[in-house]
Design an enzyme around this catalytic site. Structure first.
Site, PDB file in Angstrom:
ATOM      1  CG  ASP A   1     -19.502 -16.113  21.871  1.00  0.00           C
ATOM      2  OD1 ASP A   1     -18.786 -16.664  21.021  1.00  0.00           O
ATOM      3  OD2 ASP A   1     -20.218 -16.447  22.702  1.00  0.00           O
TER       4      ASP A   1
ATOM      5  CG  HIS B   1     -19.122 -20.400  20.383  1.00  0.00           C
ATOM      6  ND1 HIS B   1     -19.403 -19.287  21.461  1.00  0.00           N
ATOM      7  CD2 HIS B   1     -19.294 -21.521  21.492  1.00  0.00           C
ATOM      8  CE1 HIS B   1     -19.586 -19.663  22.527  1.00  0.00           C
ATOM      9  NE2 HIS B   1     -19.437 -21.281  22.492  1.00  0.00           N
TER      10      HIS B   1
ATOM     11  CB  SER C   1     -21.753 -21.783  24.711  1.00  0.00           C
ATOM     12  OG  SER C   1     -20.441 -21.620  25.359  1.00  0.00           O
TER      13      SER C   1
END
Length: 1481
Positions: free
Chosen positions: A145, A200, A526
């Site tokens: 990620d 994220h 996600s």
């Protein structure tokens, strides 16, 4: 990632733009090198193999350099074999052909795909949830990620022992980055470190395996304990995204993670495009992970609800969709009148209940002139576009916006924003905001408009219970799988809405904010992906010996059923796969479907990968004698794509289950039908007896049925139950038919599936791009080589074949050469690979190489309307007219039509060199003197289009013709005595450009005088890539005028496709006859609609039924309102008049028993033919009809037969007619002229279809389009030529343009300007006597092309003459001696001066004096000076030059500014439009 921050509403707009773009390879230097991934499969097993040395030796061999500096980017050498390198195209091709290379593909940039509570799924905190902490602590989750924030409490190692002994990784996170016993490893692959800057990666890692952190919230919202599924597990972070997520980096991370010893990989990253498995870096990495016993969990993507948008398609990956949980955030709006509206957002700001004044965006319009604001006109203010609001009117108030741009409110000083936002996910802004659904927003606007001093307050968000969960979210990508259609994707869904999880302290939650937060709220697949990765790790803690496929099977076959209250694909397995993940049930599935590496290899063999490739991928000996059909892969769902929707079918699935429940178990099968067509499902055997653990039993599922639903997949669920376990799978066939995929689904590329929780899916294929040759990626390209060489020894075909032999390296080129252009210009069409295409394009003597495309037909308003009347009142020169030949390039012709009878005709003109090659049963005559076919179907017209256009241009006068009595009269062409030569270049599949060029080649050589071509592309192309411009150029050099249709893509600007100055481009307009169809309501009111309705209902009224009132249970209101037949209940429609919001499905509504149809027409100026009584209403009249239906107990109506009435407003441009400006030669005004193109009655093919599902056949019919206006202009050109056979084509074009009528400019915007109609409406009689003409020769066009920066060498090839593009030989576009004058200027606020040089030729009378006059048009005021202002001509054919100077300032960025220059001698008025406009168009 669907990210609501820093300024999410605007970000969501940007994301739409990003997701609309395709991924392109990155160019990294000026030498045409790009980054490519060279994938070489598994690592060789020999001990002395050195991967990097091998990779460098490959590069040295290819590039011929001893030093590889800057070439080798990465070497994959730990878990699989390959490298990333900078290569040129030729180097890439050489590498791709090397032994041991599986695939070579561009390095791309992928995208991040961005906790509904674990409690929602039953995985509760504390002793209530069974755990295996010792194994959980040994489980390592690799997170690929955007990095991680190591200091987060979610990754504290308090209470953790040392890392598992199996761990072989490292903490290579960079400076000031420390791992611990929770976060045991980190790597980064770009400059910098592994620290997360976007939030994220931190968010996803904490969802999967973060510690339990109490009292966590986002500014008090979502307060509670934040944790992952397996808090005791370890995390290894691999930062693959640092602003972008590149393929080469991603593969490096897979390479490391596999070798490091992770157990599960979670990757919330993906492309928006689909690639073959061997070119998909995630599929490649996941395959090698699978071969080492590691399961990869991947996000489905955020490009929903588009069909076939899921990109994670390999069966060895677990693909995750996103859905809601039972918690949502809402934000209330309290109005000044006390009313409360409930909206969506994540609002942490507290206005303390204080109310502030409301200001609607359009009421706060800035007075400043701005190109962006002007582009959107008044809507820009209403929609709160940046720079379109006056900050002084917004500051201190609550800004109300029609679309979701609330960040603008922040920048303009508003205290809050209220927006219309129908999305199912909450936005997060840097000020108080609430997004209202459409109904509430309209209610809100009503309050603003009615209140004297409207005010409101936006409350802080609160959490409410969502009882409808789980539902798949709108952004979640949908199936079907377009790489492996018989594998259902996505596999599963999980929470992905408004998930509270850990955040990076570098990531700012709001726009222009300095606040740092430990936890944030995000939405996206996600977020759902790490949920499933966490569940997979949870299952693995109880079954550490299970293979990845067993874990995957356990998750899929124990999933919850989904909430299917929505309609269409949102309620099918293409949205959610097997269902919603159930962590507790997944730990005890009873049975599992196990798949080994050998099974996947057999699956790849079944996908037609060869043994050598599969051996390279797997690292094992492979023969591909054992092939598995994709539907027979032992997958936990069952899916099949079928061909056809009405045929009967039978399809089987073979499966094997492994008992992981108890010994001596008996499982009985049960089939539950879900949606779509009824299926017959047989399971054999129906009962499975399991004596021991790990015992395997096989069974077959046979599915049969017919009449698959063309809108929805058909499905069922197969459930194996032993009384304790319910092991589910779903089978279903489905169908998507071609019409639906085009009109309703947009990007639909396949259709249905089937599931087993296990799922089974059957579906139909939709239309795909034409593959010209399945072998070696060959496609048909046009190789254009300019003019034919003049030397006598030149052999065209031999030259073309030698070129092909040289580029292909093949002595035999059988099947390669498609056509050779050898009669009128030079070139050929051939099947070429991409590399061959490039080599041909670089050859000396080649002007351009472009793909063979399918162009489109652009489909008699009375000649009387234009003054070209029948009989003696119209002057004709019959001898010359009879020697005039019109070449019609179209869909063929109907030779037996009366319009083409040769009664009274003598033999063909002596100049005719053509043939009658129309194939069997096709006869030419002395009227239709020639025919050629380029479609392999014969020259006979099976559509009707070519027959219609030919008869419009030059058809005989045929008395007493009509369409079932409508429009009765004499049908004829502009020059009935002329001859016709038909060239069939179009069929139902379209109009191939290689065929079109062949037709030009022949028509020029055959000796036609004019060419009419009602065909075109959607937009304009460069001249050397435009087959019509190429053909017309060579026609021009032989004195042949080409008339082309402008196109039917209006009213959008810059849509005209025929833009070369040597083409006469025709727009379409109305005549003084219109066809109207009245609707008489039960209350006596009459509505006047447009249609060509030949059916007579005798005035009898029938009950009215509104489409959405006849809604069936399988669809939503939108589809029923537009009357999709599958969405209507026949019992409510039969015998009634159906009312629909669209005409799209009119051909199919008879199938549900409608007796007539009334629809809202998107083209209310066009009368369409329908297969039942019909009328198309304007939006206003349609709303009036709906109001009548909704206010009347028993509404009824009748549709009257069509009648023709006088249309006094004509000519008006047709709404569909393509508009300028010209996007290729910006100073040449296009279109040139307009002519009748609406409701034209002309000849037709008796086998042509009148409309969808229409069984009637006629000899004459009514059509509309620029296809109809084009042959009108061609007929006028032939008429003029019959009086002046020696005139050049430019003189004929000038005569037509300068004598045109002014056009009715009552419309607004571009519709009222020269960009719609050019010089005006064609006037045949006046064109015979223009007085003056603007003449152009071949040399002028060559100088014009020089001015467009074509090189001398290129123009020499095109023209066949020596060309020097020296400075003095270059001609500015605006100084081409064109009959109209146009200039595009830069900017809208500056003063300007622009000049045009022109020369006119006297074709009137000797001793003439012409005085100039300027008439103002529209737009900004222009000052125009003509020098000299008077022209004196002593003789005919004398030439005089003049200069037009235009000055002005402050040009409108919305409309062109125009005037008309008129030269008059008292008898002739020679009119030329002058148009100036800005580059803001």
């Amino acid at each position: 990632m669907v990210k609501r921050g820093p300024f999410p509403s605007f970000l969501s707009f940007l994301l739409v733009l990003l997701f609309s773009s395709s991924i392109i390879a990155i160019t990294h230097d000026g030498q045409d090198k790009q980054e490519y991934i060279v994938y070489m499969g598994s690592l060789p097993s020999q001990a002395d193999y050195a991967p990097m040395s091998h990779h460098m030796s490959i590069l040295q061999e290819i590039v011929g350099e001893s030093l590889m500096e800057g070439r080798l980017l990465r070497s994959y050498k730990r878990s699989f074999n390959g490298f990333a390198a900078r290569l040129t195209d030729s180097e890439r091709e050489q590498v791709a052909g090397m032994e041991g290379v599986v695939s070579v593909f561009p390095n791309k940039k992928l995208k991040l795909q961005t906790t509904a509570s674990w409690d929602f799924m039953g995985l509760k905190e504390g002793k209530g949830t069974k755990r295996n902490p010792s194994v959980e602590s040994e489980t390592i989750i690799g997170v690929l990620d955007g990095g991680i924030w190591p200091e987060s409490e979610s990754f504290s190692d308090k209470g953790f022992g040392p890392p598992p002994k199996k761990w072989k990784g490292a903490c290579a996170g960079g400076e000031n980055f420390t791992c611990n016993n929770k976060l045991i490893g980190a790597r980064h692959y770009s400059p910098g470190d592994a620290r997360d800057s976007s939030g994220h990666g931190t968010h996803t890692a904490s969802i999967a395996a973060g510690n339990a952190v109490p009292n966590a919230s986002f500014f008090g919202l979502g307060y509670g304990t934040m944790r992952g599924a397996v808090p005791a597990s370890r995390i290894a972070a691999y930062r693959v995204c640092a602003g972008e997520c590149r393929d080469d980096i991603l593969l490096s991370a897979f390479d490391d993670a596999i070798a490091d010893g992770v157990d599960i990989i979670t990757i919330s990253v993906g492309s928006i495009d689909v690639y073959p498995l061997e070119e998909d870096p995630i599929a490649i990495g996941a395959f090698h992970a699978m071969s080492k016993g590691i399961l990869t969990v991947n996000a489905a993507g955020n490009t929903g609800p588009n069909i076939a948008s899921v990109t994670s398609l390999a069966p060895w990956m677990l693909t995750v969709a996103a859905s809601t949980t039972n918690r949502v955030f809402v934000t209330k709006v309290v109005l000044g009148d006390g009313k409360t509206l409930v909206g969506r957002s994540v609002n942490v700001f507290d206005l303390k209940g204080k109310k502030f004044p409301l200001v609607y965006g359009k009421s706060a319009a800035s007075s400043a002139s701005n190109a962006t604001c002007a582009e959107f006109a008044s809507s820009s203010f209403r929609d709160c576009m940046p720079d379109c609001l006056d900050a002084s009117l917004v500051k201190g108030k609550i800004l109300v916006c029609n679309i979701s741009f609330p960040y603008v409110a922040y920048t303009k000083g508003a205290v809050a924003a209220i927006v219309k936002d129908g999305s199912d996910w909450a936005q997060m802004e840097g000020l108080p905001v609430s997004g209202l659904e459409e109904d509430d927003f309209e209610s809100f606007l009503s309050y603003i408009n009615s209140a004297k001093s409207p005010e409101a307050s936006v409350l802080k968000s609160e959490t409410i219970y969502n009882q409808t969960a789980p539902k798949v979210l709108s952004f979640s990508s949908r199936g079907p799988n377009i790489i492996v259609p018989d594998i259902l994707k996505p596999d599963i869904t999980a929470p992905g809405l408004e998930i509270v999880a850990a955040n990076s302290l570098k990531a700012l939650p709001f726009y222009d904010d300095t606040t740092h937060v430990k936890y944030s709220v995000e939405s996206g697949t996600s977020m759902s992906c790490p949920h499933v990765a966490g569940v997979a790790a949870y299952v693995k803690t109880f079954h550490p010996e299970w293979s990845p496929s067993m874990i995957k099977s356990a998750i899929m076959t124990t999933a919850w059923s989904m909430n299917a209250t929505q309609t269409d694909y949102a309620s099918t397995e293409f949205a959610y796969g097997s269902g919603h993940v159930d962590p507790i049930a997944a730990s005890n599935p009873g049975l599992v479907y196990d798949i080994t590496k050998a099974d996947y290899m057999a699956f790849l063999c079944g996908m037609n990968y060869n043994a050598t490739t599969v051996k390279l991928i797997s690292g094992e000996a492979v023969t591909c004698t054992e092939k598995i059909l994709p539907r027979d892969l032992n997958y936990p769902s069952m899916s099949a794509k079928l061909s056809g929707s009405n045929v009967s079918f039978t399809v089987t699935f073979k499966r094997t289950v492994t008992n992981v429940g108890g010994s001596n178990s008996t499982y009985k099968s049960k089939v539950v039908l879900t949606h779509g067509a009824k299926l017959n499902v047989m399971v054999s055997p129906r009962v499975l007896y399991m004596k021991s653990m790990n015992e395997k039993q096989s069974f077959t599922v046979t599915v049969s049925g017919r009449g698959l639903d063309p809108k929805m997949p058909s499905s069922a669920s197969l459930i194996w139950s032993d009384g304790t376990h319910n092991f589910s799978s779903s089978p279903w066939p489905s169908a998507i038919i071609n019409r639906w995929s085009v009109k309703k689904m947009g990007n639909l590329r396949a259709a249905s599936s089937c599931l087993l929780s296990c799922l089974l899916v059957l579906f139909l294929s939709s239309v795909s791009a034409v593959t010209d040759d399945p072998q070696d990626g060959q496609k048909v390209y046009i190789v254009y080589m300019g003019s034919l060489p003049s030397r006598a020894d030149y052999t065209k075909m031999s030259h073309h074949m030698s070129i092909l032999q040289e580029v292909t390296g093949e002595s035999s080129i059988e099947g390669r050469l498609v056509r050779s252009y050898k009669r009128s210009f030079n070139g050929f069409a051939a099947r070429l690979t991409t590399s061959e295409l490039k080599r041909v394009a670089e050859m000396k003597g080649v002007v351009s190489v472009f793909p063979n495309k399918k162009l489109r037909l652009q489909t008699t308003v009375s000649w009387d309307f234009m003054g070209l009347k029948q009989g003696k009142s119209t002057k004709r020169n019959l001898n010359v007219e009879s020697d005039t030949i019109i070449g019609v390039l179209d869909s063929g012709i109907t030779p037996e039509s009366q319009s083409f009878s040769d009664k009274g005709f003598g033999p063909p003109p002596k100049k005719w060199k053509g043939v009658c090659s129309g194939c069997q049963n096709f006869k030419c005559n002395n009227k239709l003197i020639g025919a050629r076919d380029y479609t392999s179907e014969g020259a006979r017209d099976t559509e009707g289009h070519g027959t219609h256009t030919a008869s419009t241009a030059a058809g005989n006068a045929v008395a007493d013709t009509s369409f079932f009595g409508i429009g009765n009269g004499t049908v004829r062409g502009g020059v009935p005595a002329s001859r016709i030569a038909a060239y069939k270049v179009c069929n139902l599949a379209g109009c191939s450009t290689e065929a079109l060029l062949s037709a030009f080649d022949d028509a020029i050589a055959d000796g036609v005088d004019l060419i009419t071509i009602s065909i075109g592309d959607i937009g304009a192309s460069k001249f050397v890539d435009d087959p019509i411009a190429i053909g017309a150029f060579h026609a021009m050099t032989k004195g042949i005028l080409t008339v082309a249709a402008a196109g039917n893509s209006g009213p959008q600007e810059s849509t005209v496709s025929a833009v070369a100055p040597w083409i006469l481009t025709a727009a379409a307009s109305t005549t003084n006859r219109g066809f109207f169809t009245q609707v008489v309501l039960g209350n006596g009111k009459t509505l006047v609609g447009k249609a060509v309705n030949a059916f007579d209902m005798k005035g009898q009224k029938y009950p009215l039924v509104y489409g959405k009132s006849a809604l069936s249970s399988v669809c939503n209101t939108e589809y029923a309102e537009s009357c999709e037949p599958q969405c209507l209940r026949e019992s409510l429609v039969k015998g009634k008049v159906l009312v629909c919001s669209s005409r799209d499905t009119v051909g199919a509504v008879e199938s549900v028993g409608a007796i007539a149809i009334i629809y809202k027409s998107d083209k209310p100026d066009v009368a369409f033919i329908d297969p039942l009584p019909a009328s198309g209403l304007s939006e206003k009249d349609y709303e009036s009809l709906v109001s009548y239906i909704e206010s009347t107990d028993s509404p009824q109506a009748t549709v009257l037969r069509t009648e023709a009435i006088f249309n006094q407003t004509s000519p008006v441009i047709g709404s569909f007619s393509s508009r300028g400006p010209n996007t290729i030669a910006v100073d040449i005004l296009k279109p040139d002229i307009t002519a009748p193109g609406v409701d034209i009655l002309a000849a037709y093919s008796p086998v042509g279809e009148l409309s969808d599902q229409d069984t009637r056949h006629v000899d004459y019919t009514v059509l509309s389009g620029t296809s109809m206006s084009c042959p009108h202009v061609a007929g006028v050109a032939a008429y003029v030529k019959s009086f002046y056979p020696n005139w050049s084509l430019s003189m004929i074009q000038s005569a037509i343009m300068t004598t045109a009528w002014p056009v009715n400019a009552t419309g607004t915007g571009i519709a009222s300007t020269e960009f719609a109609y050019g010089s005006g409406h064609v006037n045949p009689i006046a064109a015979l006597d223009p007085g003056l003409v603007y003449e152009l020769g071949k040399e002028d066009h060559i100088a014009f092309l020089c001015g467009l920066n074509y090189t001398s060498d290129t123009l020499k090839i095109i023209s066949g003459e020596t060309v020097s593009c020296s400075k003095e030989n270059k001609l500015l576009q605006r100084n081409l001696n064109y009959p109209s004058m146009s200039a595009r200027l830069s900017g809208s606020d500056n003063s300007f001066t622009v000049s045009f040089n022109r020369t006119v030729t006297n074709v009137g009378t000797p001793n003439s004096t012409y005085t100039s006059k300027v008439a103002a048009g529209h737009g900004s005021k222009l000052t125009i000076m003509v020098t000299p202002s008077v022209l004196y001509f002593k003789t005919v054919n004398e030439k005089q030059s003049f200069k037009v100077t235009v000055t002005g300032s402050d040009l409108s960025s919305k409309l062109p500014s125009s005037a008309n220059l008129i030269w008059s001698d008292g008898r002739h008025n020679v009119r030329s439009p002058i148009v100036v406009y800005t580059d803001s168009y």
